[in-house]
Design an enzyme around this catalytic site. Structure first.
Site, PDB file in Angstrom:
ATOM      1  N   SER A 145      47.097 -93.460 -52.794  1.00 38.52           N
ATOM      2  CA  SER A 145      45.815 -94.156 -52.653  1.00 38.52           C
ATOM      3  C   SER A 145      46.042 -95.383 -51.798  1.00 38.52           C
ATOM      4  O   SER A 145      47.172 -95.862 -51.671  1.00 38.52           O
ATOM      5  CB  SER A 145      45.308 -94.574 -54.033  1.00 38.52           C
ATOM      6  OG  SER A 145      44.263 -95.528 -53.943  1.00 38.52           O
ATOM      7  N   TYR A 158      46.035 -98.547 -62.760  1.00 40.93           N
ATOM      8  CA  TYR A 158      45.949 -97.636 -61.627  1.00 40.93           C
ATOM      9  C   TYR A 158      46.763 -98.146 -60.440  1.00 40.93           C
ATOM     10  O   TYR A 158      47.543 -97.391 -59.838  1.00 40.93           O
ATOM     11  CB  TYR A 158      44.492 -97.455 -61.215  1.00 40.93           C
ATOM     12  CG  TYR A 158      44.291 -96.489 -60.072  1.00 40.93           C
ATOM     13  CD1 TYR A 158      44.369 -95.115 -60.277  1.00 40.93           C
ATOM     14  CD2 TYR A 158      44.028 -96.939 -58.779  1.00 40.93           C
ATOM     15  CE1 TYR A 158      44.184 -94.218 -59.225  1.00 40.93           C
ATOM     16  CE2 TYR A 158      43.840 -96.054 -57.725  1.00 40.93           C
ATOM     17  CZ  TYR A 158      43.918 -94.691 -57.961  1.00 40.93           C
ATOM     18  OH  TYR A 158      43.744 -93.816 -56.919  1.00 40.93           O
TER      19      TYR A 158
END
Length: 267
Positions: A145, A158
């Site tokens: 990501s 995350y």
């Protein structure tokens, strides 16, 4: 007959039932690959199989289970005689839950669940795929990501998990060379069925249903694009295509454009 960029290869794709995972499967099969699709949702896999037919073989399983990862890899070898790429794509998001706003019990349980999917599953998948990939001189491709480079792509759980993924890609690229290449793709935001840890009460929440993510990405990134999952999959094809990326390992391709400030358009 026009040849695809992935003609003759076999790939395992995890989290393949929807969103980015499904987009990867669709693009890989369009480029000539056979895909073994691993997902915990039997219903999503049934829809995928109905749409793509013999181009895909489905395996219902949990990416945090080593045995399920082995089953997917063994299915690839049994079906196609080989495994060329293992795409570790499955993931969870924490919906930006900050440290201050998180209950301590949620943090502890959420950490274990999210890291199991976002980090441990990469280790288990790579381990399960290693014998077949060594034989084919194939590759591992991880979905990371833009949060692997920058803050604010999520909360501390995350973002930390995606930074851990970068370290894992680099270490495995070192350990598994020269037989197996290990790389990753770092997409930005997109509207998908991406969900959060059940232990934090986020398993029934999807990013596309709770956040105007398409509008946010379009308004805050440099290229002003209405991004869809399929817009990110070209980098996966590049990394899976041995003739196009034979020198590439230990690399994370950032395809998000989040690192570039948005330039206001003229009125």
């Amino acid at each position: 007959m026009t040849m695809g960029r992935l003609d003759g290869i076999c790939a395992v794709v995890t989290g393949a039932g929807s969103g980015l995972g499904r987009a990867i499967v669709e693009r890989f099969t369009a480029e000539g690959a056979h895909v073994v699709a691993l997902d915990r949702s039997a219903a999503k896999l049934a829809k995928l199989a109905a749409d793509l037919g013999d181009l895909v073989t489905t395996v219902t399983g949990d990416v945090t289970s080593y045995a399920d990862n082995v089953r997917a890899c063994e299915t690839a070898v049994a079906r196609q005689g080989r495994l060329d790429s293992f795409v570790a794509n499955a993931g969870l998001w924490d919906f930006g839950r900050s440290l201050a706003d998180s209950d301590p019990d949620d943090l502890q349980a959420g950490f274990d669940e999210l890291f199991a999917v976002n980090v441990k599953a990469l280790v288990l998948g790579a381990k399960a795929a290693l014998p077949a990939l060594t034989t084919s001189r194939g590759s591992v491709i991880c979905t990371l990501s833009n949060a692997a480079f920058y803050p604010v792509g999520g909360g501390p759980l995350y973002v930390a998990s995606k930074h851990a993924g970068v370290g894992l890609v680099r270490q495995l690229a070192y350990e598994l060379a020269p037989e197996v290449r290990v790389n990753a793709v770092a997409p930005g935001g997109m509207a998908t069925d991406l969900r959060g840890p059940a232990s934090m009460g986020l398993d029934a929440t999807s990013i596309e249903s709770t956040i105007p993510i398409r509008e946010y990405v379009k308004s805050t990134t440099a290229l002003h694009l209405d991004v869809r999952p399929e817009d990110y999959v070209g980098a996966y094809v590049l990394l899976a295509a041995r003739d196009e990326s034979s020198t590439v390992t230990g690399t994370v391709i950032d395809v998000s454009s989040f690192g570039i400030p948005r330039r206001p358009t003229e009125s």
